[in-house]
Design an enzyme around this catalytic site. Structure first.
Site, mmCIF file in Angstrom:
data_model
loop_
_atom_site.group_PDB
_atom_site.id
_atom_site.type_symbol
_atom_site.label_atom_id
_atom_site.label_comp_id
_atom_site.label_asym_id
_atom_site.label_seq_id
_atom_site.Cartn_x
_atom_site.Cartn_y
_atom_site.Cartn_z
ATOM 1 N N ASN A 252 0.849 -1.188 0.000
ATOM 2 C CA ASN A 252 0.000 0.000 0.000
ATOM 3 C C ASN A 252 0.891 1.247 0.000
ATOM 4 O O ASN A 252 2.115 1.141 0.145
ATOM 5 C CB ASN A 252 -0.937 -0.032 1.211
ATOM 6 C CG ASN A 252 -0.209 0.251 2.506
ATOM 7 O OD1 ASN A 252 0.912 -0.208 2.711
ATOM 8 N ND2 ASN A 252 -0.838 0.990 3.390
ATOM 9 N N CYS B 141 1.878 3.545 1.983
ATOM 10 C CA CYS B 141 2.835 3.845 3.075
ATOM 11 C C CYS B 141 3.708 2.669 3.457
ATOM 12 O O CYS B 141 4.548 2.779 4.360
ATOM 13 C CB CYS B 141 2.059 4.344 4.289
ATOM 14 S SG CYS B 141 1.257 5.923 3.995
ATOM 15 N N GLU C 66 3.136 -0.267 4.945
ATOM 16 C CA GLU C 66 2.957 -1.109 6.126
ATOM 17 C C GLU C 66 2.191 -2.395 5.838
ATOM 18 O O GLU C 66 2.119 -3.271 6.695
ATOM 19 C CB GLU C 66 2.247 -0.329 7.253
ATOM 20 C CG GLU C 66 0.775 -0.067 7.056
ATOM 21 C CD GLU C 66 0.497 1.225 6.318
ATOM 22 O OE1 GLU C 66 -0.610 1.755 6.445
ATOM 23 O OE2 GLU C 66 1.406 1.710 5.600
#
Length: 600
Positions: free
Chosen positions: A292, A294, A296
């Site tokens: 995704n 970011c 994580e």
């Protein structure tokens, strides 16, 4: 007592999470927001009695910011808006063709329109200059098509669509990797993308040995010269496929280009692909090539991230005193309720595409993590980056993970396992590292969710919760100026105080709390050690930005990335102040800008 202790927190709620419909304000207070979300999420329960019980339990979960669901859940649950409650998705470019590209673009646009961020593996697209036999033309390469996505995102934002970030990933052995690395040096290029290089174990070995590194792309043609062909795992294929060698570069020189760009422009980040796939609990059915926006949540095509974080500051008893401690029993109980909450979200959410629903309900992935770690350290009298903090970080994440897994096993007994569960799940590397008691229960009852824990950036929801330190990041400063993006791409500036510092000032007029530490005095090693201490208990990944000062030597950056790989991290992102990315956090008065949250 006013729930919001900072004007910026009220602003964030009003701008991002307060429910309005057809010009009318529905949520009069933040308590109304919690009630709306609790009722909606409890709606996944079977009977009215169960719904009533869990409405109350979920309200208590959200009350006083003890648990912070992902922003899409707060904004969308229980509203009339047809939006997804999942923050982000990884998408698919099914084939290297114009149809494949524009089908993927259409799916991405529909997902962005409903508020979901999107991530892509652009490695499936042939390199610039490669022949397109059907038309007799040559390819313009993945970076050129990324610009189409970037423009699409910009246009959607202009229509009022909810902001959704994008992630572009390219393999370290793709022939266009050097163009990809330098793509964001231009401050006007690809501003709606985060970019990351997917690095393999073989590449890291080549860097270590200062060896030549082949840049390759899959081919269906046989070669008269076998030396022109190597085999690589590419795309969704589980077995290596034949790839034609386009050229060779020095692995160490390419590695330094990646790091030099990160040093000067804050991108690209690095993803350690073999580590991601080796530790994937669904190793038997997935090949993961992207994350995704970011970083994580590593995900397969059409996979989604369903996020929530417990706010550790709300579990510190007797803060700033010799008897300060964490309420472990309350943490465990909160996690158990939060696991059910996040699992229910899967059933009540809208999905932009049917295939996304199929993937989400088939795996029932959730990502429960923590926020406010650095503030909790301050309140407990523990210095961020110290041996005591590293030990405590591991203890916290172990407790959170074990409580989540146990709750998921209990949910499986009540509601059934996730549909894609097979006995192979029990033989995965991550599962084999779990506590023996959990593994026994898992073998007996199965499990409700394929994945359980992550550390998200939590930038906006941590602001909502009176500016607690976000995720597992250190405190930036005691007080500072924060730039907040509002409508029409404008920003307003708030002077804000850190949550722990606010609490300290209520009883102490001067100075800083004992064991206070902020980003100015932390080394990259401290960042890495905290992240490394928590990663073994996290079956997803960690969003973490290692902030370094302007005068940090480039030569030491190489050590940062290499240590991240050696620690078994799934990715690494470094930020050094630079003129291209700007800043959303700014030191007060005459201090210089030295921090940015590029993934907010």
């Amino acid at each position: 007592m006013n729930t919001f202790k900072e004007p910026i927190s009220n602003n964030v709620w009003d701008l991002k999470y307060r429910y309005r419909f057809q010009g009318h304000i529905i949520d009069q207070t933040i308590e109304d927001t919690w009630r709306r979300v609790a009722v909606a999420v409890a709606g996944a329960e079977k009977t009215q009695d169960e719904q009533a019980y869990w409405q109350k339990a979920f309200y208590r979960l959200l009350e006083d910011f003890q648990f912070l669901p992902g922003g899409r859940i707060l904004a969308g649950a229980g509203t009339e808006h047809a939006v997804t409650l999942f923050n982000c998705f990884v998408m698919d470019i099914a084939e290297d063709s114009l149809k494949g590209i524009f089908d993927a673009l259409r799916e991405g646009a529909l997902t962005l329109q409903q508020g979901g961020g999107v991530g892509y593996d652009f490695s499936v697209l042939r390199p610039k200059g490669a022949l397109v036999k059907k038309t007799g033309t040559t390819s313009s390469g993945p970076v050129s098509f990324m610009r189409i996505w970037d423009t699409t995102c910009k246009i959607l934002l202009a229509t009022g669509a909810r902001r959704g970030a994008m992630m572009a990933v390219l393999r370290c052995d793709h022939p266009d990797i050097e163009e990809f690395i330098s793509a964001k040096e231009d401050p006007l290029e690809l501003r709606h993308f985060n970019v990351s290089v997917m690095v393999t174990d073989a590449f890291m070995e080549a860097v270590r040995d200062d060896a030549d590194w082949p840049l390759v792309f899959p081919t269906k043609e046989s070669s008269k010269n076998p030396q022109d062909i190597v085999y690589r795992q590419w795309g969704s294929a589980f077995k290596p496929v034949p790839c034609r060698i386009y050229r060779h570069v020095k692995a160490r020189e390419l590695w330094h280009k990646i790091i030099r760009s990160a040093y000067q422009y804050a991108e690209p980040g690095v993803l350690f692909g073999d580590t991601i796939n080796r530790m994937n609990t669904l190793w038997y059915r997935e090949r993961i090539n992207a994350t995704n926006p970011c970083g994580e949540i590593p995900l397969p095509p059409y996979g989604a991230c369903n996020l929530g974080s417990i706010n550790l500051t709300q579990f510190v008893e007797a803060p700033f005193s010799p008897s300060a401690k964490l309420n472990w029993i309350a943490i465990e109980e909160t996690i158990r309720v939060a696991t059910r909450f996040q699992d229910n979200v899967i059933d009540i959410s809208h999905y932009p595409l049917p295939v996304q629903r199929e993937q989400a309900t088939g795996t029932r992935r959730i990502g429960i993590g923590v926020t406010g770690l650095a503030d909790a350290f301050v309140m407990l009298g523990v210095r961020y980056g110290s041996p005591a903090s590293i030990e405590l970080a591991a203890k916290i994440m172990k407790k959170v993970a074990e409580a989540t897994w146990q709750a998921s096993i209990e949910l499986a007994s009540e509601k059934g396992t996730f549909p894609f569960f097979q006995e192979d799940y029990l033989r995965g590397n991550f599962v084999l590292g779990l506590d023996e008691q959990i593994r026994r229960s898992l073998a007996q009852h199965g499990i409700r969710n394929s994945h359980h824990n992550t550390i998200a950036p939590t930038g906006t929801i941590s602001l909502l919760a009176n500016n607690v330190s976000n995720g597992i990041e250190p405190v930036f400063k005691a007080d500072y100026d924060r730039h907040v993006r509002v409508q029409d791409e404008k920003t307003i500036v708030f002077h804000v105080k850190d949550y722990a510092f606010q609490l300290w000032q209520q009883k102490n007029k001067n100075g800083l709390p004992p064991e206070w530490v902020d980003t100015d005095s932390l080394t990259p090693e401290a960042h890495l050690q905290i992240q490394g201490a928590m990663q073994p208990f996290i079956d997803n990944a960690i969003s973490k930005t290692i902030n370094i000062p302007r005068d940090f030597p480039f030569e030491k950056m190489v050590d940062v990335y290499s240590k991240a790989y050696a620690l078994g991290l799934k990715g690494c992102t470094v930020f050094r102040p630079n003129p291209v990315t700007g800043s959303v956090l700014e030191a007060s008065k005459s201090d210089s800008v030295d921090h940015c949250c590029p993934f907010e």
